[in-house]
Design an enzyme around this catalytic site. Structure first.
Site, short mmCIF file in Angstrom:
data_model
loop_
_atom_site.label_atom_id
_atom_site.label_comp_id
_atom_site.label_asym_id
_atom_site.label_seq_id
_atom_site.Cartn_x
_atom_site.Cartn_y
_atom_site.Cartn_z
N SER A 146 -48.67 -44.51 67.72
CA SER A 146 -48.34 -44.52 66.30
C SER A 146 -48.47 -43.11 65.72
CB SER A 146 -49.24 -45.54 65.58
OG SER A 146 -48.84 -45.73 64.24
N ASP A 318 -39.85 -52.96 65.75
CA ASP A 318 -40.64 -52.01 64.96
C ASP A 318 -39.78 -51.47 63.82
OD1 ASP A 318 -42.22 -49.96 63.95
OD2 ASP A 318 -42.81 -49.20 65.92
N HIS A 351 -44.40 -53.07 65.04
CA HIS A 351 -45.06 -51.81 65.31
C HIS A 351 -46.39 -52.00 66.03
CE1 HIS A 351 -46.23 -47.66 64.91
NE2 HIS A 351 -47.34 -48.01 64.29
#
Length: 379
Positions: A146, A318, A351
Site C-alpha cells: 500500500s 482495488d 485494496h
C-alpha cells in the site's frame, strides 16, 4: 506481554525533502530470523499508513502481527531462511518520530511544527536503519504494501543498488485523482472537527479531554469503504437491517448492518492513531509521484530503478490503487532491466486483499521468495 520493538537513532540533523530537519529523531522496528554472516539474507518491509512495526509475533511479543499469516518459520516469508525487518514509518505514532513526538527544541509535542513529510523522508529513514543501523549493504528483497509500496519505490530511486529484489503489493507509482479526493475528504473531516483545534488537541489523548473523535471516525469510515470492494460489501451485508433494539432513536440514526459495522470499526481506530500523524502521512501519500524522477513521465521514472527480480501484485477489485497502476509498475521495472512477475489477484476484498486473502497472496509471495533463496542461499 513482552515488547519486541527496537529503535534506530537517525542521523542528526536528519534533512527532510521539503525543507527543515529533525534532531534526535528515531524509527521503531522489529526483526525476525537471523542475519547471516554474509549479511545477504535481509528482507525489509515498509508498511501502509497505519500499521506498526509489529508485522508478526515473536518470542518477545507473542501477540499476532498485522501480517501474521505471511511471516514466520515455514510461512511464505520464511524466517528460518530470511532475516526480516519491519520498520514503522517516520511520521507515524507507533514508536517512530512524528507530529505527536516531543520536539527537543521546545519540550512540547511537534504538532503542526513538524516539518512537511514526504514518502522520500520515510524511505530515507528506513534506508538509514538498514544501511547504517543494521549494517546491511544490500537487501535481498524490499517489500512494500500500500503506502509502503510507494515508500519502497522512493527507497529504490534514492538509493540505487540497495536491493536485489522487490515485492510491490497493492500500490501505485503516484496517487490518482480518486485516491487524492478520498484522502482530501479524510483530512477535511479531521480539520473541520472543532476538537482538532489546528492540531492543538490533547497529546496523549485522555478520557474527557480535547480530541477530534468525530473527525477521526468519519476519516476512518471513508478509508474502510475504499479498502474493500463493492462486491465484498454486497456479499457481506447486502441490505440487512438492524433489529429494532439495535437501532438509534435519533432521527436519521443507523438502520443497516453495514452502518453499525463501520461505526464499530471506526471506534476501534479513532484513539489508536494520532490525528496529526494521520494528516501528515495522508498528505505524503498524495504528494508522492515517480514521474518526478523521470522528467514528468512515470514510465521513465520507474525505468531508472535497477533490480534483478521483482514481483508485482495487485487486486482487480482495488479501487484505491487500481490494477492498471500495478501493471504500470511492472512494465516500468521490466524496462529498467528487472525480471518481473506480475500477478493480478482474483480477490473480492479490494485494496485490503493482501491482508486477508492469504490463500492467494501467500503462495505468490512464497514462490517468489523461494526462487530468491535458490539464487541466494543463506549461510
Amino acid at each position: 506481554m513482552g515488547d519486541a520493538r527496537r529503535y534506530h537513532a537517525l542521523p542528526s540533523p536528519f534533512p527532510m525533502k521539503r525543507g527543515g530537519a529533525l534532531h534526535g529523531a528515531r524509527v521503531a522496528y522489529e526483526t525476525w530470523g537471523r542475519l547471516n554472516d554474509a549479511r545477504d539474507n535481509a528482507v525489509l518491509i515498509l508498511t501502509g499508513l497505519s500499521p506498526s512495526a509489529h508485522a508478526a509475533s515473536s518470542a518477545d511479543d507473542p501477540s499476532p502481527g498485522w501480517w501474521e499469516a505471511m511471516i514466520g518459520p515455514g510461512k511464505p516469508i520464511d524466517t528460518d531462511r530470511w532475516y526480516v525487518v519491519c520498520v514503522n514509518s517516520l511520521g507515524s505514532d507507533k514508536g517512530s518520530t512524528g507530529p505527536a513526538s516531543i520536539d527537543p527544541a521546545t519540550g512540547q509535542p511537534y504538532r503542526l511544527r513538524f516539518p512537511a513529510l514526504s514518502l522520500e523522508d520515510v524511505a530515507n529513514a528506513a534506508w538509514s536503519l538498514a544501511h547504517e543501523g543494521l549494517g546491511i549493504g544490500r537487501l535481498a528483497c524490499l517489500i512494500g504494501c500500500s503506502m509502503g509500496g510507494m515508500s519502497a519505490l522512493a527507497y529504490l530511486l534514492q538509493h540505487p543498488g540497495s536491493a536485489g529484489a522487490h515485492i510491490s503489493v497493492n500500490t501505485a507509482p503516484q496517487a490518482q485523482p480518486f485516491a487524492i479526493a478520498i484522502r482530501s475528504l479524510q483530512r477535511e473531516a479531521i480539520r473541520l472537527d472543532p476538537q482538532w483545534d489546528h492540531g492543538n488537541y490533547d497529546i496523549p489523548a485522555r478520557p474527557g479531554g480535547k480530541y477530534p473523535e468525530a473527525g477521526m471516525s468519519i476519516a476512518r469510515k471513508l478509508g474502510v469503504i475504499t479498502y474493500r470492494s463493492a462486491m465484498e460489501w454486497k456479499g457481506r451485508f447486502a441490505r440487512i437491517r438492524l433489529d429494532s433494539e439495535h437501532r438509534d432513536d435519533e432521527p436519521f440514526g443507523y438502520e443497516f448492518e453495514v452502518e453499525r459495522y463501520l461505526q464499530a470499526h471506526a471506534q476501534r481506530f479513532v484513539r489508536s492513531f494520532d490525528p496529526n500523524c494521520y494528516l501528515y502521512l495522508s498528505r505524503a501519500s498524495d504528494w508522492f509521484d515517480v514521474a518526478g524522477y523521470g522528467d514528468g513521465d512515470v514510465h521513465a521514472g520507474l525505468r531508472r530503478i535497477q533490480l534483478e527480480r521483482a514481483l508485482v501484485l495487485g487486486a482487480g477489485t482495488d479501487i484505491l490503487f487500481p490494477l492498471e497502476q500495478q501493471e504500470q509498475i511492472a512494465q516500468g521495472l521490466r524496462a529498467g532491466g528487472a525480471e518481473v512477475d506480475f500477478i493480478a489477484m482474483d480477490s473480492p476484498q479490494g485494496h485490503d486483499a493482501f491482508l486477508v486473502d492469504i490463500a492467494h497472496y501467500g503462495p505468490a509471495i512464497g514462490a517468489f521468495m523461494a526462487t530468491l533463496a535458490g539464487r541466494n542461499e543463506p549461510r
